[in-house]
Scaffold this motif. Structure first.
Motif, PDB file in Angstrom:
ATOM      1  N   TYR A  48       0.832  -1.210   0.000  1.00 57.12           N
ATOM      2  CA  TYR A  48       0.000   0.000   0.000  1.00 57.12           C
ATOM      3  C   TYR A  48       0.866   1.260   0.000  1.00 57.12           C
ATOM      4  N   ARG A  87       2.305   2.247  -3.311  1.00 51.11           N
ATOM      5  CA  ARG A  87       1.292   2.859  -4.173  1.00 51.11           C
ATOM      6  C   ARG A  87       0.964   4.277  -3.721  1.00 51.11           C
ATOM      7  N   LEU A  88       0.925   4.484  -2.400  1.00 52.28           N
ATOM      8  CA  LEU A  88       0.639   5.812  -1.875  1.00 52.28           C
ATOM      9  C   LEU A  88       1.718   6.812  -2.281  1.00 52.28           C
ATOM     10  N   ALA A 146       3.489   6.842  -4.905  1.00 49.26           N
ATOM     11  CA  ALA A 146       3.271   7.209  -6.309  1.00 49.26           C
ATOM     12  C   ALA A 146       2.106   8.184  -6.434  1.00 49.26           C
ATOM     13  N   GLU A 147       1.031   7.934  -5.690  1.00 49.81           N
ATOM     14  CA  GLU A 147      -0.135   8.811  -5.744  1.00 49.81           C
ATOM     15  C   GLU A 147       0.180  10.204  -5.221  1.00 49.81           C
ATOM     16  N   LEU A 148       1.088  10.289  -4.247  1.00 50.26           N
ATOM     17  CA  LEU A 148       1.468  11.577  -3.668  1.00 50.26           C
ATOM     18  C   LEU A 148       2.555  12.283  -4.475  1.00 50.26           C
ATOM     19  N   HIS A 189      -5.280   3.735   5.819  1.00 47.49           N
ATOM     20  CA  HIS A 189      -5.650   2.485   5.149  1.00 47.49           C
ATOM     21  C   HIS A 189      -5.720   1.369   6.184  1.00 47.49           C
TER      22      HIS A 189
END
Length: 247
Positions: free
Chosen positions: A134, A137-138, A140-142, A197
């Motif tokens: 997780y 992925r976070l 990358a999203e940030l 999460h």
């Protein structure tokens, strides 16, 4: 490969594969209580759910599995575990820890969390654990994946807080219950709203052990009110049964 909880008794033993997230609750309280009550010893293997799934795919099957609820659903569809006998146990969120006594960074908002991650000398997280999957992925999203990963301490598996104790990193990211398992660190807190999460974990007998009374007894015990009342002391919350997971 794993430890033996208590000694083998005349009633034999059951083999348990379990995610690391509930390890402290099991080792420091629940498995001993189960053995004292039933006379059945529990042989344990602790690893991230993804690693346990690989072991099972190679033919190494336990009597009971504790894993991410969503993964258990997939294993049930494959005929590996008895999905009808699954019982939810507990859930926990992803959090951040520092060495005990170190200043606590600000993580009350997503902006503060991003600033803390960017300012860190090195951030430790797991390559195979649900929290690490997780967190990657976070990042990358940030929009900070390249910057943080350039200095990250990525461990294959195990408790990431160990990297804070030995100086490889100054921040550790993992499930809160896993961070709490390591003495000598302070859990700053779970991730803030917008980056938080939760992951739920369940227990289930394997199909090979579906008719084994001791396996079913262990699953029921781990989901009992007696067990549920113990999870809170180890950074866990009572499961909701909704199957929250990292994917």
């Amino acid at each position: 490969m794993g430890e033996v909880a208590m000694c083998a008794s005349s009633h034999g033993h059951v083999t348990l594969f379990s995610t690391l997230a509930v390890r402290s609750a099991l080792e420091h309280r629940l498995l001993e209580e189960f053995t004292e009550t039933t006379g059945t010893a529990v042989r344990t293997v602790f690893d991230p759910t993804s690693v346990l799934r690989k072991r099972m795919a190679s033919g190494d099957h336990p009597d009971v599995l504790i894993a991410i609820t969503g993964d258990i659903g997939q294993l049930a569809a494959q005929g590996v575990v008895d999905g009808a006998a699954r019982l939810p146990l507990a859930s926990t969120g992803v959090g951040l820890a520092v060495r005990a006594g170190a200043p606590h960074p600000r993580i009350a908002t997503v902006a503060e969390l991003v600033r803390t991650l960017r300012d860190a000398r090195s951030v430790a997280y797991s390559r195979t654990g649900a929290s690490g999957i997780y967190f990657a992925r976070l990042l990358a999203e940030l929009g900070v994946a390249e910057e943080v990963n350039a200095r990250a301490t990525v461990v294959e598996k195990g408790f990431t807080a160990a990297a804070v104790l030995d100086g490889r990193a100054d921040l550790a990211i993992q499930q809160v219950s896993e961070l709490m398992a390591i003495r000598g660190v302070d859990v700053v807190g779970p991730f803030p709203a917008g980056a938080d999460h939760d992951t739920e974990f369940s227990a289930v007998p394997s199909t090979a052990a579906a008719g084994l009374p001791a396996a079913l007894e262990l699953v029921r015990f781990l989901a009992s009110e007696q067990a549920r009342s113990a999870y809170g002391a180890f950074g866990l919350r009572a499961a909701t049964g909704n199957g929250t997971r990292a994917s």
